[in-house]
Design an enzyme around this catalytic site. Structure first.
Site, short mmCIF file in Angstrom:
data_model
loop_
_atom_site.label_atom_id
_atom_site.label_comp_id
_atom_site.label_asym_id
_atom_site.label_seq_id
_atom_site.Cartn_x
_atom_site.Cartn_y
_atom_site.Cartn_z
N SER A 142 0.87 -1.11 0.04
CA SER A 142 0.17 0.03 -0.05
C SER A 142 0.77 1.38 -0.13
CB SER A 142 -0.97 -0.06 1.31
OG SER A 142 -1.53 1.21 1.49
N TYR A 155 -2.28 -1.11 10.26
CA TYR A 155 -2.43 -1.16 8.78
C TYR A 155 -1.06 -0.60 8.29
CZ TYR A 155 -4.18 -1.06 4.02
OH TYR A 155 -4.29 -1.20 2.73
#
Ligand code: NAD
Length: 261
Positions: A142, A155
């Protein structure tokens, strides 16, 4: 077309993972789809892919939160096809909360599904790829593998971990014909992001949903556009191509310029 090659995509009954499986099938790969559910509609996704692209496709239910099940999934996909050329570690979840009140159970689940699963599947696939003399591992990290945002401690930690794992695996395997790379998408409009848009809209009752998307979510991305799931799938196909044989241990940002800032 890439005939007879096979790919396993974790977390692929939705969003980016499903699009990766579709793009690989369009390029001629036999594909194994996965998620933790075992519903008729999951298996129907594989049938649809097989019919649409004329490739073999199978849905293999397996919970990527469990280390042994992760390793077992790789064995199952290999046994099903008789070979495994491509592993895409895509399964992932999100939870947004301040670090001091971040639920312990969510932290553990995000680290397990977004990071540790990639370690376990990689550990299981490397001996198989080494025996074959080639292979491609693509990790869906990401922009949050390269940059932080508040309230996403688990995350961001997991995705930075995925980038570190990618580099380490790449240099360990650099002379084995196996590459390992990470794709770092910015915002892509999938169920994972729709939930965040809902939460932001609830927190900003003065804004409508379009304003939330434009002024908060896409504010990170200079292009002011979402990346599409098909674009991420296309990048996976590229990293699996001969043109990418010397690309290893790197991150490919698909983020409209987010991490150039
Ligand atoms: P999504 O929610 O549509 O897809 C997530 C997939 O993971 C689903 O198929 C889901 O069933 C699967 N999954 C969840 N828990 C699982 C488990 N325990 N075992 C097996 N599978 C499980 O979301 P998405 O946006 O398509 O996310 C896919 C990947 O892309 C994730 O790793 C995510 O972090 C990453 N990503 C997404 C964005 C974005 O903006 N959407 C941006 C950067 C990275």
């Amino acid at each position: 077309m890439t005939m007879n090659k096979t790919a396993l995509v974790t977390g692929s009954n939705s969003g980016i993972g499903l699009a990766i499986a579709r793009e690989l099938a369009a390029a001629g790969y036999a594909v194994a789809l996965n998620s933790f559910t075992d519903r008729p509609e999951d298996h129907a996704l594989a049938q649809t892919l097989a019919q649409e692209f004329g490739v073999e496709a199978v849905y293999l239910p397996a919970d990527m939160a469990d280390p042994q099940i992760c390793r077992g999934l790789v064995q199952q996909a290999h046994e099903h096809f008789g070979r495994l050329d491509v592993l895409v570690n895509n399964a992932g979840i999100q939870h947004v909360a301040p670090v001091e009140s971040f639920p312990l159970e969510r932290w553990d689940a995000i680290i397990a599904i977004n990071l540790s699963s990639a370690f376990h599947t990689t550990a299981a696939v490397v001996p198989l790829m080494k025996a074959a003399g080639s292979g491609r591992i693509v990790n869906i990290a990401s922009a949050h593998g390269l940059r932080a945002s508040p309230f996403k401690s688990a995350y961001v930690a997991a995705k930075h971990g995925v980038v570190g794992l990618t580099k380490t695996v790449a240099i360990e395997l650099a002379q084995s014909g196996i590459t390992c790379n990470a794709i770092c998408p910015g915002f892509v409009r999938t169920p994972l992001v729709e939930v965040q848009i809902d939460d932001l809209a609830a927190a900003h009752p003065d804004m409508d949903r379009d304003q939330v998307v434009r002024d908060i979510v896409l504010q990170k991305q200079p292009s002011r556009q979402f990346a599409t799931v098909e674009q991420i799938g296309g990048c996976v196909v590229f990293l699996c191509s001969d043109a990418a044989a010397q690309i290893t241990g790197t991150t490919l940002s698909v983020d409209g310029g987010w991490t150039a800032q």
